[in-house]
Design an enzyme around this catalytic site. Structure first.
Site: not given
Ligand code: KIV
Length: 254
Positions: A47-48, A86, A114, A116, A184
């Site tokens: 999602d960057s 993501d 993925k 978070e 991260e």
């Protein structure tokens, strides 16, 4: 290109065989093809993309529909690499929503997802895996929580409480049986400890050299988003500068 299709089992095998795991972000068809031809085993549709492709100030603005669009583009490259999609902000708040969102990314072409978080999203991780979708974790600095952190991307694991939290979250992800975890901005000694202690492959970003693998945002590595480069990245190319120079030369020659 990897001679055979990369699966989560391949990644587990790479950890067991102490083979370094390279991972990069891909958001579109040509970059997915190029990275795959270069033999990168994991392509993360991260999602960057919200920042480096869509121009948002942070990843909290990215929608599931936007993620599906980019996962589809990457999947059209039909890479040997494992495609990880993501789950964006607020798309996995409950187990029902997490499963539905993960299934949408899989329908778009993702082969794993993925999200978070650690112990607090364990029910969602278990629910996603229960429907047969492989899961990659993400611990340490969590960009989707940047607003709660006052807009700062802070290093994690600096004190004993931070280290203990990371180890507890890692234990939760290991219990769930995830195949890999992005670490991260985790302090290098804690990243090393997690890598040694848990069976999943650790994929570091700004977390020192002792993870099982490393991931970067491809735009950071290539200088394709020249307005910001994280401190821990040494760009290998300067695509932004090259584009400015090349188009200037072309325009001046008209
Ligand atoms: O969104 C992303 O690209 C990521 C990487 C930075 C690990 O999560």
């Amino acid at each position: 290109m990897n001679p055979v299709k990369v699966t989560p089992e391949t990644i587990r095998g790479m950890k067991a065989g102490r083979r370094r795991i390279a991972a990069l972000t891909a958001y579109d068809y040509p970059m997915a093809r190029l990275l795959d031809e270069a033999g990168i085993p994991i392509l993360l549709v991260g999602d960057s993309l919200g920042m480096v492709v869509l121009g948002y100030p942070d990843t909290t603005h990215v929608t599931l529909a936007e993620m599906e669009h980019h996962v589809r583009a990457v999947a059209r490259a039909n890479p040997s690499a494992l495609i990880v999609g993501d789950l964006p902000y607020h798309s996995y708040s409950t187990t029902t929503q997490a499963v539905a969102s993960a299934q949408r990314l899989v329908t778009a072409g993702a082969e794993a997802v993925k999200a978070e978080g650690g112990r607090e999203i364990l029910p969602q991780i278990r629910a996603i895996q229960a429907v047969g979708i492989p899961f990659m974790g993400h611990l340490g600095m969590l960009p989707q929580h940047v607003l709660e952190e006052g807009g700062k991307y802070r290093i994690k694991g600096k004190d004993e409480a931070g280290r203990a939290r990371l180890l507890d979250d890692s234990a939760a992800l290991a219990e769930a049986g995830v195949f890999a975890v992005v670490l991260e901005l985790v302090t290098p000694p804690v990243a090393k400890e997690i890598t040694a202690q848990f069976p999943f492959a650790t994929i570091g970003i700004g977390s020192g050299p002792d993870c099982d693998g490393q991931i970067l945002v491809t735009h950071d590595l290539t200088g394709a988003f020249p307005w910001f480069t994280p401190k821990f990245v040494q760009p290998k190319l300067h695509v932004g500068e090259d584009v400015r120079r090349a188009v200037r030369e072309w325009a001046d020659g008209l």
